[in-house]
Design an enzyme around this catalytic site. Structure first.
Site, PDB file in Angstrom:
ATOM      1  N   SER A  66       0.626  -1.114   0.039  1.00  9.11           N
ATOM      2  CA  SER A  66      -0.074   0.111   0.062  1.00  9.11           C
ATOM      3  C   SER A  66       0.782   1.439   0.006  1.00  9.11           C
ATOM      4  O   SER A  66       1.427   1.544  -0.902  1.00  9.11           O
ATOM      5  CB  SER A  66      -0.831  -0.030   1.195  1.00  9.11           C
ATOM      6  OG  SER A  66      -1.956   0.913   1.021  1.00  9.11           O
ATOM      7  N   LYS A 121      -0.793  -4.085  -3.189  1.00 14.35           N
ATOM      8  CA  LYS A 121      -1.979  -3.484  -3.041  1.00 14.35           C
ATOM      9  C   LYS A 121      -1.851  -2.085  -3.723  1.00 14.35           C
ATOM     10  O   LYS A 121      -1.427  -1.162  -3.126  1.00 14.35           O
ATOM     11  CB  LYS A 121      -2.338  -3.476  -1.637  1.00 14.35           C
ATOM     12  CG  LYS A 121      -3.624  -2.822  -1.002  1.00 14.35           C
ATOM     13  CD  LYS A 121      -3.796  -2.977   0.376  1.00 14.35           C
ATOM     14  CE  LYS A 121      -5.271  -2.404   0.720  1.00 14.35           C
ATOM     15  NZ  LYS A 121      -5.589  -1.027   0.246  1.00 14.35           N
TER      16      LYS A 121
END
Length: 416
Positions: free
Chosen positions: A330, A358
């Site tokens: 992320s 992600k």
């Protein structure tokens, strides 16, 4: 993720978060204009809450086809149902969100919402662990709760809890199929209170039970050190999570290590599963020259927002190595890919050839009763327009180097 401290003020400012997450509209809740047959009957508080959750999801969700279902019939079903208890409304909201087929879109109880909010703002923890959710089986909605990081010297560390341990039970509450946010409300508690924690380590058939005294342990999200590698002076900055203060903390850490004139910089992102979206972007700005793209974000209306640098960063020339592993995700991947794609750094894979993968952003929106929902609202690509979602970033070189090993020992034998 995270076992956290008590509630922070919900009326604090809206912020962009990332696992990648954002806090959404903190104002008055929006309700639906209902069909006449329904509108003629006053809605219960539970029906209003269900309608509110649907409305937020309708406004925010990135897939405008809503997984191919008749989205408005979902709304009608939710507001027609009679709820005898608040938990039944919660369950209906969970069912609605699960129907979208997105593992990151989920419901938060009031306690779980507090935990996420505290994570974003660098809140303190109860036993000194970071928690993360992991699917029990690929493609299935069920998750289990794992320990992502353990704070050195904290209560959990002293009790023998290790990264990768599964949290099975906390004070008699089965946590085996909860999300990390839901499990955190059972793990945290008042300083000085005792927690009976059942954990299972990888490779162990039977779990073990630990009695841990909770304490106010501050998570050191950013640490730094100055050392040497075979006589070469090196500065090391480690980031364990991204919160609202991370960019300022990294700036201070870089200023300190750069004052010692290192020949090499090491940025350690091992085990960092994300956090505050803007934190990853702003840290990239500290290390990139003016005019460098950082990431391209496409929202749920297909608008593309470009994040880039506007001035030279604090350091744009010192050779830089970034340590990543299979849990680097992320906001960490935003930072790592920006440095790699711009030729600013080399990525060293410490547990395989790729990071987690992600590349979606969520918005955390509070509901009127103190609960909340997390909804995927956008996708991002790297500066070279690569979609790393479910793929991860391919590293430049691999070195077997788990999180327990000092960062400088993860560097290749010959620096280049």
């Amino acid at each position: 993720r995270i076992d956290l401290a008590p509630t922070l003020a919900r009326a604090a400012a809206s912020v962009v978060l990332a696992s990648s997450l954002c806090f959404g509209n903190m104002g008055q809740p929006e309700f639906l204009q209902l069909p006449a047959a329904i509108a003629s009957q006053p809605l219960t508080d539970e029906q209003k809450l269900a309608a509110e959750a649907w409305r937020v999801t309708d406004r925010e969700f990135v897939d405008r086809e809503f997984a191919g279902q008749d989205w408005f019939s979902v709304r009608q079903k939710m507001v027609k149902r009679k709820y005898d208890a608040r938990d039944l409304a919660y369950e209906e909201i969970r069912t609605m969100l699960a129907s979208l087929g997105d593992r990151y879109t989920r419901f938060l109880t009031p306690a779980a919402y507090d935990a996420v909010f505290a994570t974003a703002t660098g809140g303190v923890v109860g036993i000194g662990v970071e928690l993360q959710s992991e699917p029990v089986q690929d493609g299935m909605p069920q998750t289990r709760v794992l320990v992502n990081n353990v704070i050195p010297g904290g209560p959990a560390d002293k009790a023998g809890v290790k990264p990768g341990d599964e949290i099975v039970n906390a004070d008699g509450e089965d946590t085996s199929l909860l999300s990390a946010e839901e499990a955190s409300k059972y793990v945290r508690g008042a300083a000085g209170s005792k927690l009976r924690l059942t954990v299972r380590s990888a490779g162990e058939a039977e779990p073990r039970v630990l009695l841990i005294e909770r304490a106010e342990v501050k998570l050191a999200g950013v640490t730094r050190s100055s050392t040497s590698v075979d006589g070469t002076p090196a500065g090391v900055v480690s980031i364990r999570q991204f919160s609202t203060s991370t960019a300022d903390d990294v700036k201070a850490a870089l200023t300190d290590v750069l004052a010692k004139k290192p020949a090499v910089l090491v940025l350690d992102l091992r085990g960092n599963t994300g956090g505050y979206f803007t934190g990853g972007v702003d840290v990239a700005r500290l290390l990139l020259p003016k005019g460098s793209p950082i990431t391209y974000v496409t929202d749920n209306r297909r608008n593309v927002v470009t994040y880039e640098t506007y001035t030279d960063g604090l350091d744009v020339t010192t050779p830089l190595y970034v340590l990543v592993d299979s849990r680097t995700a992320s906001a960490s991947e935003i930072l790592a890919s920006a440095l790699q794609d711009n030729g600013r750094a080399k990525l060293i894979g410490c547990s395989g050839p790729r990071t987690f993968g992600k590349a979606v952003i969520q918005t955390v929106s509070p509901l009127s009763d103190g609960s909340g929902i997390v909804v995927t609202t956008a996708r991002y690509q790297t500066p070279k327009r690569t979609d790393i979602n479910k793929q991860g970033i391919e590293v430049d070189t691999e070195e077997e180097c788990p999180l327990s090993i000092d960062a400088v020992k993860c560097l290749p034998a010959k620096l280049s």
